[in-house]
Design a protein around this motif. Structure first.
Motif, PDB file in Angstrom:
ATOM      1  N   HIS A   1      20.870  32.895   2.604  1.00 40.46           N
ATOM      2  CA  HIS A   1      20.529  33.525   3.883  1.00 40.46           C
ATOM      3  C   HIS A   1      19.373  32.734   4.490  1.00 40.46           C
ATOM      4  O   HIS A   1      18.650  32.018   3.771  1.00 40.46           O
ATOM      5  CB  HIS A   1      20.136  34.989   3.696  1.00 40.46           C
ATOM      6  N   VAL A   2      19.219  32.851   5.808  1.00 38.52           N
ATOM      7  CA  VAL A   2      18.169  32.115   6.505  1.00 38.52           C
ATOM      8  C   VAL A   2      17.448  33.055   7.466  1.00 38.52           C
ATOM      9  O   VAL A   2      18.090  33.798   8.219  1.00 38.52           O
ATOM     10  CB  VAL A   2      18.734  30.905   7.292  1.00 38.52           C
ATOM     11  N   ILE A   3      16.125  33.026   7.415  1.00 38.65           N
ATOM     12  CA  ILE A   3      15.304  33.832   8.311  1.00 38.65           C
ATOM     13  C   ILE A   3      14.235  32.931   8.945  1.00 38.65           C
ATOM     14  O   ILE A   3      14.058  31.781   8.547  1.00 38.65           O
ATOM     15  CB  ILE A   3      14.628  35.004   7.568  1.00 38.65           C
ATOM     16  N   CYS A   4      13.526  33.473   9.907  1.00 33.70           N
ATOM     17  CA  CYS A   4      12.416  32.757  10.536  1.00 33.70           C
ATOM     18  C   CYS A   4      11.139  33.569  10.315  1.00 33.70           C
ATOM     19  O   CYS A   4      11.125  34.785  10.530  1.00 33.70           O
ATOM     20  CB  CYS A   4      12.680  32.582  12.029  1.00 33.70           C
ATOM     21  N   VAL A   5      10.087  32.886   9.872  1.00 34.74           N
ATOM     22  CA  VAL A   5       8.787  33.532   9.711  1.00 34.74           C
ATOM     23  C   VAL A   5       7.826  32.954  10.748  1.00 34.74           C
ATOM     24  O   VAL A   5       7.709  31.736  10.893  1.00 34.74           O
ATOM     25  CB  VAL A   5       8.216  33.330   8.294  1.00 34.74           C
ATOM     26  N   GLN A   6       7.167  33.839  11.460  1.00 37.79           N
ATOM     27  CA  GLN A   6       6.188  33.435  12.469  1.00 37.79           C
ATOM     28  C   GLN A   6       4.786  33.663  11.933  1.00 37.79           C
ATOM     29  O   GLN A   6       4.398  34.783  11.607  1.00 37.79           O
ATOM     30  CB  GLN A   6       6.383  34.249  13.755  1.00 37.79           C
ATOM     31  N   LYS A   7       4.022  32.576  11.811  1.00 38.34           N
ATOM     32  CA  LYS A   7       2.619  32.684  11.402  1.00 38.34           C
ATOM     33  C   LYS A   7       1.789  33.040  12.620  1.00 38.34           C
ATOM     34  O   LYS A   7       1.763  32.303  13.616  1.00 38.34           O
ATOM     35  CB  LYS A   7       2.149  31.346  10.811  1.00 38.34           C
ATOM     36  N   ARG A   8       1.122  34.177  12.571  1.00 42.28           N
ATOM     37  CA  ARG A   8       0.311  34.621  13.708  1.00 42.28           C
ATOM     38  C   ARG A   8      -1.153  34.392  13.393  1.00 42.28           C
ATOM     39  O   ARG A   8      -1.669  34.857  12.379  1.00 42.28           O
ATOM     40  CB  ARG A   8       0.592  36.086  14.016  1.00 42.28           C
ATOM     41  N   LYS A   9      -1.814  33.655  14.256  1.00 37.96           N
ATOM     42  CA  LYS A   9      -3.168  33.184  13.974  1.00 37.96           C
ATOM     43  C   LYS A   9      -4.258  33.993  14.662  1.00 37.96           C
ATOM     44  O   LYS A   9      -5.436  33.719  14.485  1.00 37.96           O
ATOM     45  CB  LYS A   9      -3.272  31.705  14.359  1.00 37.96           C
ATOM     46  N   GLN A  10      -3.862  34.977  15.447  1.00 38.82           N
ATOM     47  CA  GLN A  10      -4.877  35.788  16.104  1.00 38.82           C
ATOM     48  C   GLN A  10      -5.579  36.676  15.072  1.00 38.82           C
ATOM     49  O   GLN A  10      -5.004  37.054  14.055  1.00 38.82           O
ATOM     50  CB  GLN A  10      -4.250  36.673  17.196  1.00 38.82           C
ATOM     51  N   ALA A  11      -6.802  37.034  15.336  1.00 40.45           N
ATOM     52  CA  ALA A  11      -7.569  37.874  14.424  1.00 40.45           C
ATOM     53  C   ALA A  11      -6.851  39.202  14.196  1.00 40.45           C
ATOM     54  O   ALA A  11      -6.366  39.833  15.133  1.00 40.45           O
ATOM     55  CB  ALA A  11      -8.965  38.121  14.982  1.00 40.45           C
ATOM     56  N   LYS A  12      -6.787  39.595  12.954  1.00 42.34           N
ATOM     57  CA  LYS A  12      -6.207  40.879  12.524  1.00 42.34           C
ATOM     58  C   LYS A  12      -4.717  41.005  12.848  1.00 42.34           C
ATOM     59  O   LYS A  12      -4.155  42.102  12.795  1.00 42.34           O
ATOM     60  CB  LYS A  12      -6.968  42.058  13.151  1.00 42.34           C
ATOM     61  N   SER A  13      -4.065  39.913  13.191  1.00 45.27           N
ATOM     62  CA  SER A  13      -2.627  39.978  13.440  1.00 45.27           C
ATOM     63  C   SER A  13      -1.877  39.706  12.136  1.00 45.27           C
ATOM     64  O   SER A  13      -2.431  39.156  11.185  1.00 45.27           O
ATOM     65  CB  SER A  13      -2.210  38.964  14.510  1.00 45.27           C
ATOM     66  N   VAL A  14      -0.633  40.129  12.095  1.00 44.24           N
ATOM     67  CA  VAL A  14       0.166  39.987  10.872  1.00 44.24           C
ATOM     68  C   VAL A  14       1.324  39.026  11.127  1.00 44.24           C
ATOM     69  O   VAL A  14       1.810  38.887  12.252  1.00 44.24           O
ATOM     70  CB  VAL A  14       0.714  41.347  10.403  1.00 44.24           C
ATOM     71  N   ASP A  15       1.759  38.356  10.066  1.00 45.05           N
ATOM     72  CA  ASP A  15       2.891  37.446  10.175  1.00 45.05           C
ATOM     73  C   ASP A  15       4.174  38.250  10.344  1.00 45.05           C
ATOM     74  O   ASP A  15       4.292  39.389   9.878  1.00 45.05           O
ATOM     75  CB  ASP A  15       2.982  36.568   8.924  1.00 45.05           C
ATOM     76  N   LEU A  16       5.141  37.643  11.038  1.00 46.53           N
ATOM     77  CA  LEU A  16       6.379  38.341  11.386  1.00 46.53           C
ATOM     78  C   LEU A  16       7.602  37.638  10.817  1.00 46.53           C
ATOM     79  O   LEU A  16       7.608  36.424  10.620  1.00 46.53           O
ATOM     80  CB  LEU A  16       6.524  38.424  12.912  1.00 46.53           C
ATOM     81  N   VAL A  17       8.646  38.433  10.578  1.00 47.87           N
ATOM     82  CA  VAL A  17       9.950  37.904  10.151  1.00 47.87           C
ATOM     83  C   VAL A  17      10.981  38.226  11.217  1.00 47.87           C
ATOM     84  O   VAL A  17      11.110  39.371  11.650  1.00 47.87           O
ATOM     85  CB  VAL A  17      10.396  38.510   8.811  1.00 47.87           C
ATOM     86  N   TRP A  18      11.704  37.188  11.624  1.00 46.13           N
ATOM     87  CA  TRP A  18      12.817  37.350  12.556  1.00 46.13           C
ATOM     88  C   TRP A  18      14.108  37.156  11.775  1.00 46.13           C
ATOM     89  O   TRP A  18      14.409  36.059  11.311  1.00 46.13           O
ATOM     90  CB  TRP A  18      12.709  36.315  13.680  1.00 46.13           C
ATOM     91  N   ASP A  19      14.851  38.240  11.569  1.00 41.92           N
ATOM     92  CA  ASP A  19      16.127  38.194  10.848  1.00 41.92           C
ATOM     93  C   ASP A  19      17.175  38.893  11.694  1.00 41.92           C
ATOM     94  O   ASP A  19      17.188  40.120  11.805  1.00 41.92           O
ATOM     95  CB  ASP A  19      15.999  38.864   9.482  1.00 41.92           C
TER      96      ASP A  19
END
Length: 216
Positions: A73-91
């Motif tokens: 399977h293949v997904i996309c992970v978004q690294k979020r660099k803003q303060a107190k933000s969380v990384d996201l998964v696009w599936d």
């Protein structure tokens, strides 16, 4: 521009059984729409040497818990660099929120706490999106049976060709083994993901740790 807490999954191209191409187009659209910069995106291939990996909350499942066994399977992970933000998964194949936080996707979709037999242990190939978009190619040969018939209808657009003219290298991305995962997640391995065409391999217990080590 920050990604919204919830996006409309129908705005993204999706062809069942072609997750690698779906993620390729998703990365391009997120960048073209100004949602995120390509440098903050990572394409993650999930598989193992046995080509049997369980994931939960998948739309293709016929079970209430959404579990299904994929060959990969293949997904996309978004690294979020803003303060107190969380990384996201696009599936695009998941019934979880779109996008999901990486933490919730891991806990609910991957479930590393669920004890699995060794043949179902998952390996994650993390590839920096700019490298993936440059080098990935697929002529869809893996979706034809021995007689040349499609096992699942292909996308209507033309196959993806790499910038260097390569027409097929999907097999290089999905071939992976538990014995090849990183022993330790550290600065060297994190730096390597930005230069290696095929990225780096991590185990399921290292996935969140790896993204937490990417400097903001």
């Amino acid at each position: 521009m920050m990604a919204s807490a919830s996006s409309d999954v129908s705005q993204f191209h999706h062809t069942p059984s072609y997750c690698e191409e779906n993620v390729y187009l998703l990365c391009k659209k997120l960048c073209a729409d100004g949602v995120v910069d390509a440098s903050d995106l990572f394409v993650v291939f999930i598989s193992n040497e046995h080509k049997h990996i369980p994931l939960w909350h998948q739309k293709a499942s016929h079970r209430a818990d959404g579990i299904i066994l994929w060959d990969y399977h293949v997904i996309c992970v978004q690294k979020r660099k803003q303060a107190k933000s969380v990384d996201l998964v696009w599936d695009l194949d998941s019934t979880l929120s779109f996008p999901s936080t990486l933490a919730s996707y891991v806990s609910d979709g991957i479930r590393p706490s669920f004890e699995l037999f060794s043949e179902f242990q998952r390996v994650f190939r993390i590839v920096h999106a700019p490298l993936f978009l440059r080098y990935f190619a697929s002529d869809r040969r893996h979706m034809k049976d021995s007689e040349g018939n499609w096992m699942s209808p292909p996308p209507e657009y033309k196959p993806i060709v790499a910038q260097d003219g390569t027409v097929h290298n999907l097999n290089q991305f999905i071939e992976m083994s538990t014995k090849d995962v990183l022993e330790d997640v550290g600065e060297d391995s994190v730096n390597a993901v930005f230069t290696k065409q095929l990225g780096v391999l991590v185990g399921e217990s290292q996935l969140e740790q790896f993204f937490s080590c990417i400097s903001s």
